[in-house]
Scaffold this motif. Structure first.
Motif, PDB file in Angstrom:
ATOM      1  N   ARG A  36      -1.713   2.004  -9.266  1.00 43.33           N
ATOM      2  CA  ARG A  36      -2.757   1.165  -8.683  1.00 43.33           C
ATOM      3  C   ARG A  36      -2.130  -0.112  -8.128  1.00 43.33           C
ATOM      4  NH1 ARG A  36      -6.111   1.225 -13.801  1.00 43.33           N
ATOM      5  NH2 ARG A  36      -6.084  -0.986 -13.388  1.00 43.33           N
ATOM      6  N   GLN A  37      -2.789  -0.678  -7.122  1.00 41.95           N
ATOM      7  CA  GLN A  37      -2.233  -1.883  -6.475  1.00 41.95           C
ATOM      8  C   GLN A  37      -2.120  -3.055  -7.443  1.00 41.95           C
ATOM      9  OE1 GLN A  37      -2.601  -3.105  -2.649  1.00 41.95           O
ATOM     10  NE2 GLN A  37      -2.302  -1.068  -1.826  1.00 41.95           N
TER      11      GLN A  37
ATOM     12  N   GLY B 285       2.341   6.304  -6.976  1.00 46.13           N
ATOM     13  CA  GLY B 285       1.179   6.737  -7.734  1.00 46.13           C
ATOM     14  C   GLY B 285       0.683   5.699  -8.723  1.00 46.13           C
TER      15      GLY B 285
ATOM     16  N   GLY C  21       0.815  -1.220   0.000  1.00 44.80           N
ATOM     17  CA  GLY C  21       0.000   0.000   0.000  1.00 44.80           C
ATOM     18  C   GLY C  21       0.843   1.261   0.000  1.00 44.80           C
ATOM     19  N   ALA C  22       1.898   1.278   0.812  1.00 47.53           N
ATOM     20  CA  ALA C  22       2.781   2.446   0.874  1.00 47.53           C
ATOM     21  C   ALA C  22       3.489   2.658  -0.464  1.00 47.53           C
ATOM     22  CB  ALA C  22       3.793   2.287   2.005  1.00 47.53           C
TER      23      ALA C  22
ATOM     24  N   SER D  22       2.443   1.645  -3.431  1.00 48.27           N
ATOM     25  CA  SER D  22       1.435   2.057  -4.403  1.00 48.27           C
ATOM     26  C   SER D  22       1.157   3.555  -4.291  1.00 48.27           C
ATOM     27  CB  SER D  22       0.153   1.250  -4.175  1.00 48.27           C
ATOM     28  OG  SER D  22      -0.851   1.649  -5.067  1.00 48.27           O
ATOM     29  N   GLU D  23       0.983   4.012  -3.071  1.00 48.42           N
ATOM     30  CA  GLU D  23       0.712   5.431  -2.844  1.00 48.42           C
ATOM     31  C   GLU D  23       1.914   6.288  -3.214  1.00 48.42           C
ATOM     32  OE1 GLU D  23      -0.126   8.217   0.990  1.00 48.42           O
ATOM     33  OE2 GLU D  23      -1.268   6.338   0.858  1.00 48.42           O
ATOM     34  N   ARG D  24       3.076   5.876  -2.791  1.00 46.89           N
ATOM     35  CA  ARG D  24       4.294   6.646  -3.053  1.00 46.89           C
ATOM     36  C   ARG D  24       4.582   6.796  -4.546  1.00 46.89           C
ATOM     37  NH1 ARG D  24      10.280   5.558  -0.579  1.00 46.89           N
ATOM     38  NH2 ARG D  24      11.332   7.075  -1.889  1.00 46.89           N
TER      39      ARG D  24
END
Length: 112
Positions: free
Chosen positions: A48-49, A46, A39-40, A42-44
């Motif tokens: 999608r998972q 940008g 998750g981190a 993916s967010e970092r």
């Protein structure tokens, strides 16, 4: 040549081909700062998972990253670099570079 059997050089070539994808290099660079959850990452980055999962599968299959479950919550996947594999890949590249330099030096002596 026997089909279906990779030589060590074939395996390194496939490993390098995996690194030809810029998104995978971004993932490795992010993991160089320390292990991170999916998750981190993916967010970092940008992404999608499901996209991250695709790239992580390729990196795992070639031994470039390792995965483990979070010790307190099995739902979370934690990724980290496989330093041994990266050092081995680096050694292969250094060997290739040394061979190229030796060849260049030999060619220079022959033309002198």
């Amino acid at each position: 040549m026997t089909q279906g059997v990779d030589t060590p050089q074939d395996a390194w070539m496939k490993c390098l081909a995996v690194l030809g994808e810029p998104q995978r290099l971004r993932i490795l660079r992010a993991l160089a700062e320390g292990e991170q959850t999916a998750g981190a990452l993916s967010e970092r980055l940008g992404v999608r998972q499901n996209t991250l999962s695709h790239h992580m599968r390729q990196l795992r299959e070639h031994g470039l990253v390792e995965v483990r479950r979070h010790p307190r919550d099995e739902r979370y996947t934690i990724y980290r670099l496989n330093g041994r594999r990266l050092r081995a890949l680096s050694a292969v590249l250094m060997d290739w570079a040394a061979r190229a330099e030796t060849e260049i030096d030999a060619a220079g002596r022959r033309s002198s």
